[in-house]
Design a protein around this motif. Structure first.
Motif, PDB file in Angstrom:
ATOM      1  N   ARG A 216       0.843  -1.206   0.000  1.00 49.70           N
ATOM      2  CA  ARG A 216       0.000   0.000   0.000  1.00 49.70           C
ATOM      3  C   ARG A 216       0.879   1.258   0.000  1.00 49.70           C
ATOM      4  NH1 ARG A 216      -3.145  -3.133   3.424  1.00 49.70           N
ATOM      5  NH2 ARG A 216      -2.408  -2.099   5.320  1.00 49.70           N
ATOM      6  N   GLY A 217       1.967   1.203   0.777  1.00 50.73           N
ATOM      7  CA  GLY A 217       2.901   2.337   0.810  1.00 50.73           C
ATOM      8  C   GLY A 217       3.544   2.571  -0.545  1.00 50.73           C
ATOM      9  N   CYS A 218       3.869   1.475  -1.236  1.00 52.24           N
ATOM     10  CA  CYS A 218       4.476   1.586  -2.580  1.00 52.24           C
ATOM     11  C   CYS A 218       3.489   2.177  -3.581  1.00 52.24           C
ATOM     12  CB  CYS A 218       4.930   0.210  -3.082  1.00 52.24           C
ATOM     13  SG  CYS A 218       6.438  -0.375  -2.315  1.00 52.24           S
ATOM     14  N   ASP A 219       2.220   2.013  -3.318  1.00 55.06           N
ATOM     15  CA  ASP A 219       1.205   2.565  -4.221  1.00 55.06           C
ATOM     16  C   ASP A 219       0.947   4.047  -3.949  1.00 55.06           C
ATOM     17  OD1 ASP A 219       0.943   0.150  -5.512  1.00 55.06           O
ATOM     18  OD2 ASP A 219      -0.807  -0.493  -4.346  1.00 55.06           O
ATOM     19  N   SER A 220       1.032   4.465  -2.673  1.00 59.70           N
ATOM     20  CA  SER A 220       0.647   5.842  -2.344  1.00 59.70           C
ATOM     21  C   SER A 220       1.829   6.798  -2.185  1.00 59.70           C
ATOM     22  CB  SER A 220      -0.199   5.858  -1.070  1.00 59.70           C
ATOM     23  OG  SER A 220       0.556   5.343   0.022  1.00 59.70           O
TER      24      SER A 220
END
Length: 199
Positions: free
Chosen positions: A93-97
């Motif tokens: 999720r962090g890599c996406d946001s």
């Protein structure tokens, strides 16, 4: 000095320095040979997770009690795999946001998020490397070993490329690398870990 470990209690009170050192080294080697990983050493009531070797050597004749807490390597590796399965979705999720922040003007708070993402990436890399080393020792007998080797090699390359992009202040390339390539690597590792659990 009393030494408590998975192998019982050793009483070293009557031994001189060299004999104590030899006994401790013999015990640690024996634990290692039995695939016991030392997680914590309690010296006279004080817990040490690392840096206990120097303290032991410097105070060998004054220490009253040593408790060596260890865990079977297979159990530890299973625990690491479980921790990875729990943590990877958050990292993905962090890599996406977080890369979205790199596309714009970064504020101090944004750099904090980026730092957390890098810390998480580092932890996943270290955990995967532990799984890889364990698999190497077992000559690749673990079903997931090939995937872990591929992941570790890929992550090392990604981190190197990311470092170069950040050094050149090419934040767009860095963001793309995180969002598309690193994220895919994490998703693939997670899928492999989950597949092994269900198989």
């Amino acid at each position: 000095m009393n030494v408590i470990s998975a192998q019982g209690t050793m009483v070293l009170a009557e031994q001189d320095r060299n004999a104590r050192l030899e006994s401790l080294n013999g015990l640690l080697k024996s634990l290692y040979d039995q695939q016991e990983i030392v997680q914590e050493v309690i010296i006279d009531g004080v817990n040490y997770r690392d840096q206990y070797n120097n303290y032991l050597l410097e105070n060998l004749m004054d220490i009253q009690s040593v408790e060596i807490k260890s865990v079977q390597e297979a159990v530890l590796m299973q625990s690491i795999a479980e921790d990875l399965k729990e943590y990877l979705p958050k990292l993905i999720r962090g890599c996406d946001s977080i890369p979205e922040l790199l596309y714009g003007e970064m504020k101090e708070e944004d750099w904090g998020y980026f730092g957390q993402l890098m810390e998480g990436t580092n932890w996943v890399g270290q955990s995967a490397l532990a799984l890889r080393t364990y698999g190497d020792k077992r000559l690749g007998a673990e079903p997931i070993h090939a995937s872990v080797v591929q992941f570790v090699d890929g992550l090392e390359k990604h981190v190197e490329e990311l470092g170069a992009a950040m050094e050149q202040q090419d934040y767009t390339s860095a963001a793309d690398l995180i969002k598309y390539e690193m994220s895919e690597s994490f998703k693939h590792l997670l899928a492999q870990l989950e597949a092994e659990t269900t198989s």
